[in-house]
Enzyme design. Structure first.
Site, PDB file in Angstrom:
ATOM      1  N   LYS B 158       0.861  -1.177   0.000  1.00 18.13           N
ATOM      2  CA  LYS B 158       0.000   0.000   0.000  1.00 18.13           C
ATOM      3  C   LYS B 158       0.907   1.241   0.000  1.00 18.13           C
ATOM      4  O   LYS B 158       1.877   1.302   0.755  1.00 18.13           O
ATOM      5  CB  LYS B 158      -0.875  -0.025   1.256  1.00 18.13           C
ATOM      6  CG  LYS B 158      -1.959   1.036   1.288  1.00 18.13           C
ATOM      7  CD  LYS B 158      -2.831   0.855   2.547  1.00 18.13           C
ATOM      8  CE  LYS B 158      -4.009   1.812   2.551  1.00 18.13           C
ATOM      9  NZ  LYS B 158      -4.861   1.635   3.755  1.00 18.13           N
ATOM     10  N   SER B 233      -9.601   1.055   2.554  1.00 15.52           N
ATOM     11  CA  SER B 233      -8.682   1.926   1.881  1.00 15.52           C
ATOM     12  C   SER B 233      -7.494   1.211   1.238  1.00 15.52           C
ATOM     13  O   SER B 233      -6.742   1.849   0.500  1.00 15.52           O
ATOM     14  CB  SER B 233      -8.170   2.982   2.859  1.00 15.52           C
ATOM     15  OG  SER B 233      -7.356   2.404   3.855  1.00 15.52           O
ATOM     16  N   SER B 257     -10.132  -1.327   6.513  1.00 15.76           N
ATOM     17  CA  SER B 257      -9.386  -1.037   5.282  1.00 15.76           C
ATOM     18  C   SER B 257      -8.554  -2.183   4.731  1.00 15.76           C
ATOM     19  O   SER B 257      -8.071  -2.111   3.603  1.00 15.76           O
ATOM     20  CB  SER B 257      -8.480   0.175   5.507  1.00 15.76           C
ATOM     21  OG  SER B 257      -9.259   1.351   5.508  1.00 15.76           O
TER      22      SER B 257
END
Lengths: 574, 574
Positions: B158, B233, B257
């Protein structure tokens, strides 16, 4: 710190806290009743005739522990029991060589004498303790085994922790009717392990002094010199454990509250890493405060007993089943290290407040002995200690003392001197916003990271330093927490251990250069000016040993090695 | 939640955040340049010709993963490699049966295709990855052993986590020049273990949507249905791991997330207990926020790989030496349990937002299969979930969005729809005071305690429930986090696992009673009205399994047992 110090000197009005008329009318009678109950709890046949008034003894710097032995206030058997380690006692009880009742009665008696001299207890409940000891003896007879690893061990408890069916007030008068329905998790764990309770001990108003004054029973005194404080906030634990009225005591520590009373009062005390033991259940102004969490931890005259407590509490007590905050991190067996295999960073001065002569002498002597024994000792220069101290002081009160205010205002009780001092930590009554709090947390985290990285990269296992810039202070004269609070901010497990060295008015005078010394702050000046060699005679000297987060086992094991080299003996003190 | 929902509907002015003129002039050119660099990172020979425009594919609900196989976009060898588990791959590399370069090239190719379909990558750096893979092959040849347990394994990251020498922006345009000098601790640990990096993945503006829109590259798409979101996310991780462009991905989770994108996108994902893995180093609005700490954790198509990640990261990676926040709690070996030996509490509905038909069907089917396999399944009635959701929503924004505001205002970038939504969580821009924050922490702690006590006393090992009330939502249409955020508040380790069940427009229609259903809130109505059987065709269905704090090992082991019973296979999907 300078700002709050000045605020203190100009006697910042704290009139939103006190309401003396209301206190006198509504609350003082309750306090008087509370005191009567305490008196009632004292077993008459254990009481001794004091060798003078407390005031005169205090003014002489009388040593009641020495007197206990000289005047043979206990039988040989009682001395034998109460001058045993907790580890030895539970061993003998488990082998049937001692009964729980025998052990209990000896400590109950010594505890009463401790209280007469030091004013250590807020509550004494010998009958309940004796009943429990009898129950445990019956259990042992019936089942041929103990109920748990602390079977029959008397344990003293700081009052702040909830106790089933009893009032828990945390030294806030407003909580004097607060009967707690359940034990605190720590109390419950210890009970499950077989402990016997009989005394809840003194602590200061607000729980935020390194001393003990409050409106319940006032100050506790030092078991080595009645003219000095036993420290705080686990004040009564310092007195009773140092005096031998309890083999193992439980304190709590958010800025030095286990280590200061341990160091001052002649015992050892461990501030564990947060969340290894529980703080759930009790009265505190720190509910929901996680920037600098409080911890609970043991105080004892033997480091083996510190280990016994930690090991059994964690491994058999499984606090995480009772408190969702506790980490299921088992207590590892760490053998007492060979000093040759560890590296100790020594911080003689934290850059904020200079150590007084006895502390300087003890630091040097300990380093000499460790070096002689083959220990690797390197200098540890303080890292950002001023910033650390400013940060933690702000964090203590960043709720603008909201929760303190609520607890104090509830009764309008008069504020003690050090309460006024502590309400001025950081920015005093200024309520911080959440972003401000987070920024302080960020500073804290960067300090934790910097110390951790420094220790890892320089292969330093432990930091050795003073617990406080002085030995046990005079009552209500302890202003500086910088040596202990540093490790609360870092969340490093820290052991306050006795060196076996005591203040000596002849040896412990300022060196001639001190006259020319330029104080780095008003706080330092205040603290140094409080030192007078004659006043502190015979005070025990305890130092700190800190390690990285979660290395509690190693800190305790190294502490054992160090006190062995130093030949420390806190039993049969004469 | 109602208040903030209404605020959202009336389009609460957020004009203190945006400054569109400044953005257009000063920042947009930088963003355009950033996009060009992303394009440059795409290896031309890996690119495929798409079977239509993305818009048309999206409107058809096109399944690119199915197309990948049907159109044979990879060679047999490449399919074999990229449809292997990470565990199998590191095993084969360590035995010399595969080289790091072979493995790398196959994933690099599949990653490019994944990106073409799903817009998963913010940054692709195949050259650097290839160099690293070559270095690892050389190392292996020279030393006859691997560099660590993840030797040669491609791992996607990420973007939010710092990467040495690269820009780390966390989807805040104001951070577009923020070249981070060091890896985040997680990235460093993985590199130390032997991982190969080549892609940093997409995430939403503010990092606080369960979706992916931002001003950098916009939305990521679902690898099973291009008309749907891949969640957030950790949006890009969902897309790339679900598509098989990465065998193991790293996400972060403060409210769902990791679990939402895993569940939506056809992979598994673990939200570990806080402080077992590191979140140090990266861009986030949560610096110093410890009321609901974010965690990092793995996403993969095999639960064995989730375990591989956790075990090697913790036991060999020793994150506590790099991050003072990490607990040295070893990853224990917990065997896959016999279902007969565990008790699962099932929460079909959290009392806030009703599950849509596919989720209801999957829940029933899973419970049936578990029961048939001998599992003890009991009903788990939601405990204070409304209070929990209100509390966590307030905690998210109790800095009054101060840190979000700073990060957004820096560039004045336009706010996306869900940014406006999330800035209205709790009390939106109202800055809480420290006492207010502490009171919320206290509610949180009482919830943790109540859930923990309930599970301990009722001997329930795990809670099984939906990950979200629906399958993967349409882009920017996910409003409710209640099913995932509950476990962030409780800090329970929670696995989002695939059931092997997919949405079916024929089966998954509301039952006739639904017409008479009285919504419990506007939020519920909004979420339920978003469901249309045709739109969600073929969406994977992932559920959650949660256990008590620090029982991550048991949760993962039980997850393995459950997917085995369900016969889940996410490889070679056709």
């Amino acid at each position: 710190m300078t700002a709050s110090f000045e605020q203190f000197l100009i006697n910042d009005p704290l009139n939103t806290y006190e309401d003396l008329d209301r206190y006198e009318k509504e609350w003082k009678p309750k306090v008087e009743n509370y005191r009567k109950l305490l008196e009632k709890g004292i077993v008459p046949e254990y009481k001794i005739k004091l060798p003078g008034t407390i005031e005169s003894l205090a003014s002489q710097g009388f040593n009641p522990l020495k007197y206990l032995h000289e005047a043979k206030l206990l039988s040989d058997k009682e001395f034998e029991i109460t001058d045993s380690t907790a580890s030895a006692l539970v061993g003998k009880i488990a082998l049937g060589q001692l009964t729980s009742v025998e052990v209990f009665n000896a400590f109950a008696k010594r505890a009463v004498i401790a209280h007469q001299f030091t004013n250590c207890a807020l509550e004494l409940f010998t009958e309940e303790g004796l009943e429990r000891a009898k129950y445990l003896d019956d259990y042992f007879k019936k089942n041929g085994k103990t109920i748990g690893p602390l079977h029959g061990l008397p344990v003293s408890l700081k009052e702040q922790m909830s106790y089933k069916g009893r009032v828990t007030h945390g030294s806030y008068v407003s909580k004097i009717d607060n009967v707690t329905e359940e034990h605190s998790v720590t109390t419950q764990v210890l009970e499950n392990l077989g402990a016997v309770f009989y005394v809840r001990t003194n602590q200061p108003q607000t729980l935020m002094h390194l001393d003990s004054n409050n409106n319940f029973i006032g100050l506790s005194r030092n078991p080595y010199n009645l003219g000095l404080s036993s420290g705080g906030s686990s004040s009564g634990e310092g007195s009773i454990v140092g005096f031998g009225g309890s083999p193992l005591g439980v304190g709590t520590d958010i800025g030095g509250s286990i280590r200061a009373p341990a160091a001052y009062s002649g015992c050892h005390g461990l501030r564990p890493t947060t969340r290894r033991l529980s703080t759930r259940g009790g009265v505190s102004c720190n509910i929901g405060q996680e920037s600098v969490p409080s911890v609970s931890g043991p105080m004892a005259r033997s480091i083996d007993d510190i280990e016994l407590y930690m090991k059994t509490y964690i491994n058999q007590g499984k606090p995480w089943e009772l408190d969702a905050w506790c980490i299921p991190l088992p207590w590892k067996e760490v053998l007492k290290p060979d000093l040759k295999d560890i590296t100790i960073g020594v911080m003689y001065d934290d850059g904020l407040v200079k150590a007084t002569p006895p502390i300087q002498r003890a630091m040097k002597q300990v380093v000499q002995k460790l070096t002689k024994a083959g220990g690797k000792v390197v200098e540890f220069k303080p890292i950002r200690t001023a910033e650390a101290y400013e940060t933690i002081n702000k964090l203590y009160s960043c709720d603008g003392n909201y929760f303190q205010r609520e607890l104090l205002k509830g009764s309008g009780e008069p504020l003690t001197k050090l309460t006024k001092w502590c309400l001025n930590y950081g920015d005093g009554d200024k309520v911080y916003s959440v972003p401000e709090n987070r920024k302080l947390n960020d500073i804290r985290d960067s300090l934790r990271q910097e110390y951790t990285t420094y220790l890892v990269e320089n292969k330093i296992d432990f930091i050795l330093c003073p617990t406080y810039n002085n030995v046990a202070p005079q009552p209500e004269c302890v202003y500086n927490w910088s040596y202990t609070a540093l490790f609360n901010l870092l969340d490093f497990p820290t052991l306050a251990f006795q060196t076996g060295i005591f203040q000596d008015p002849k040896l412990d005078v300022w060196d001639p250069d001190h006259q020319k010394y330029k104080y780095r702050s008003d706080l330092e000046k205040l603290e140094c000016n409080n030192y007078d060699p004659e006043i502190f005679k015979g005070a025990p000297i305890g130092l700190q040993l800190a390690g990285r987060r979660y290395t509690d086992e190693s800190v305790v094991a190294a502490g054992k090695a160090i006190v062995e080299i130093l030949n420390v003996n806190l039993y049969n003190v004469e």
